[in-house]
Design an enzyme around this catalytic site. Structure first.
Site, mmCIF file in Angstrom:
data_model
loop_
_atom_site.group_PDB
_atom_site.id
_atom_site.type_symbol
_atom_site.label_atom_id
_atom_site.label_comp_id
_atom_site.label_asym_id
_atom_site.label_seq_id
_atom_site.Cartn_x
_atom_site.Cartn_y
_atom_site.Cartn_z
ATOM 1 N N ASP A 13 0.825 -1.224 0.164
ATOM 2 C CA ASP A 13 -0.131 0.000 0.017
ATOM 3 C C ASP A 13 0.679 1.253 -0.091
ATOM 4 O OD1 ASP A 13 -2.403 -1.784 0.361
ATOM 5 O OD2 ASP A 13 -1.949 -1.690 2.399
ATOM 6 N N LYS A 16 2.650 2.349 -5.325
ATOM 7 C CA LYS A 16 3.510 2.059 -6.326
ATOM 8 C C LYS A 16 2.774 2.371 -7.630
ATOM 9 C CE LYS A 16 3.507 -1.999 -4.467
ATOM 10 N NZ LYS A 16 3.095 -1.860 -3.241
ATOM 11 N N GLY A 40 -4.220 -3.419 -4.997
ATOM 12 C CA GLY A 40 -4.976 -2.494 -5.562
ATOM 13 C C GLY A 40 -4.100 -1.205 -5.713
ATOM 14 N N HIS A 41 -3.680 -0.859 -7.023
ATOM 15 C CA HIS A 41 -3.024 0.081 -7.298
ATOM 16 C C HIS A 41 -3.657 1.260 -7.865
ATOM 17 C CE1 HIS A 41 1.060 -2.707 -7.913
ATOM 18 N NE2 HIS A 41 0.429 -2.829 -6.620
ATOM 19 N N GLN A 225 2.154 -5.605 -3.513
ATOM 20 C CA GLN A 225 2.450 -5.612 -2.048
ATOM 21 C C GLN A 225 3.779 -5.099 -1.654
ATOM 22 O OE1 GLN A 225 1.877 -9.359 -3.595
ATOM 23 N NE2 GLN A 225 -0.235 -8.466 -3.560
#
Length: 427
Positions: A13, A16, A40-41, A225
């Protein structure tokens, strides 16, 4: 050396996706090398907010994007994500390629994930329930189903054999699914597989990537991650199921170590963690709650509340060492605007002995006491900064302090969620 890697240095989180989007124009290709759709990017640009789960974060710049062999793919979630992008005019079909060797998340993998967590009770890992762990388990036990299998004439036989094996395992966990429910899940899954097969190029990605590199192309490898969730080097067993570190780019894409140039390590100006597991600098007070509120610290996919704490330089030094980080990127700096004092953990005290090194295990947090250095905060609204010249002295001092402690330069600072709120520092 034509390959750079961008990865998280904390518990995920870190932001990225935003930085991949910003850096993508400098490369010919962007490739995801591990992880599954729990990642979730989040990207924000031109008034839009997009959350990507499996698709690389470089798809909005027109470059070639690759889902590598180290990724586990849920066809249903991928198809939904792809359709959303196609509906908004994305040229996804021509720029996105998927590795034949990427393993598939089956509907029964998700059922196994939920049943396994339930069986652990209070010792559960805190997974997202997406079936990622069971899929990687099948991969390492040599029972997995790969995307390339959908192109084979006996795919149905392979799929049915995998499902039957999972149903036997579910029965042992007293979690046999209702047949009607399983039939519906299976129908959706097979429809999504057909959608992928007819709309996207499924490739031998290791050959594709290496031929492109040999022809002078450049590539940015996107991790999912964070380092502290790495299956080998993270806070085991409260980790993900893949290698999130820079070495994972080699195994997850089929590139040799001598192809790698820069390793970008991303971290927040503070620290967060989702799910179960140890977190030495976690704040249980109003300060932690305030960081969560200001930073909107809730999972982009799951909506889960993130645990918040001060930055942990012991863990960061460890992550930098493991990854061979050459450049640092600090995210969410603006969240700390207005705090009169900023704290940074520079050492652990374990059983009364102080150490700057990350230990074998941090599972017993009662034995570990973080040693903090306090620094003056800043009151300037960093979201309005457009260059390094706009940074207040206290923030510049914070960056300099981190660089001294970590031994690696901070090259990019994020001061807000939008693509434009990204400032490169002169080094």
């Amino acid at each position: 050396m034509k390959v750079d890697i961008l990865l998280g240095l904390q518990w995920g989180d870190e932001g990225k996706g935003k930085v991949v989007d910003v850096l993508t124009p400098r490369y010919d290709m962007v490739a995801r090398f591990q992880g599954g759709p729990n990642a979730g990017h989040t990207l924000e640009f031109d008034g839009r907010k997009v959350v990507l789960r499996s698709i690389p974060s470089g798809v909005f710049q027109g470059n070639i994007n690759i889902v590598g062999n180290g990724v586990v793919l849920d066809p249903v979630l991928f198809a939904g994500e792809a359709r959303e992008l196609l509906e908004t005019g994305s040229d996804l079909k021509s720029i996105l390629k998927i590795s034949k060797k990427a393993h598939l998340i089956l509907p029964t993998h998700r059922l196994l994930d939920a049943a396994g967590e339930k069986a652990k009770g209070k010792d559960k890992i805190g997974t997202t329930g997406k079936g990622i762990g069971p899929t990687y388990t099948d991969k390492t036990s040599r029972n997995g189903l790969r995307l390339g299998d959908v192109l084979e004439p006996d795919f149905d036989k392979r799929f049915n054999a995998a499902v039957e094996r999972h149903l036997t395992m579910l029965a042992r966990l007293d979690a046999t699914p209702d047949k009607a429910v399983l039939d519906e899940l299976t129908a959706r899954w097979l429809e999504a597989v057909a959608f992928i097969r007819s709309n996207f190029e499924i490739i031998d990605s290791e050959h594709y990537v290496n031929k492109a590199l040999a022809a002078g192309k450049t590539m940015l490898c996107e991790g999912a991650q964070g380092t502290m969730l790495d299956v080998d080097f993270g806070s085991y067993p409260f980790v993900t199921s893949s290698n999130t570190i820079s070495a994972g780019a080699c195994t997850g894409l089929g590139i040799a170590p001598n192809k790698i140039n820069d390793v970008y390590g991303i971290f927040k100006a503070y620290c967060t963690r989702v799910g179960s597991g140890p977190f030495p600098t976690e704040l249980f007070d109003e300060t932690g709650a305030e960081i969560r509120r200001i930073g909107h610290e809730f999972g982009a996919v799951t909506g889960r509340e993130r645990r918040c704490g001060w930055i942990d330089l012991v863990a960061l030094r460890y992550a930098i060492m493991i990854n061979g980080v050459t450049k640092l990127i600090m995210m969410k700096s603006d969240v700390l605007d207005g705090f009169p004092t900023i704290k940074a953990c520079t050492a652990y005290e374990i059983d009364g002995v102080q150490t700057p090194d990350f230990p074998y295990s941090i599972d017993d947090t009662d034995r570990i006491r973080p040693i903090y250095t306090e620094l003056p905060g800043w009151t300037t609204d960093l979201t309005k900064a457009t260059s390094e010249a706009d940074f207040p002295k206290e923030f510049k001092d914070y960056i300099a302090f981190l660089e001294r402690e970590l031994g690696v330069p901070v090259c990019i600072v994020s001061v807000g969620p939008d693509r434009k709120q990204t400032i490169e520092l002169k080094k």
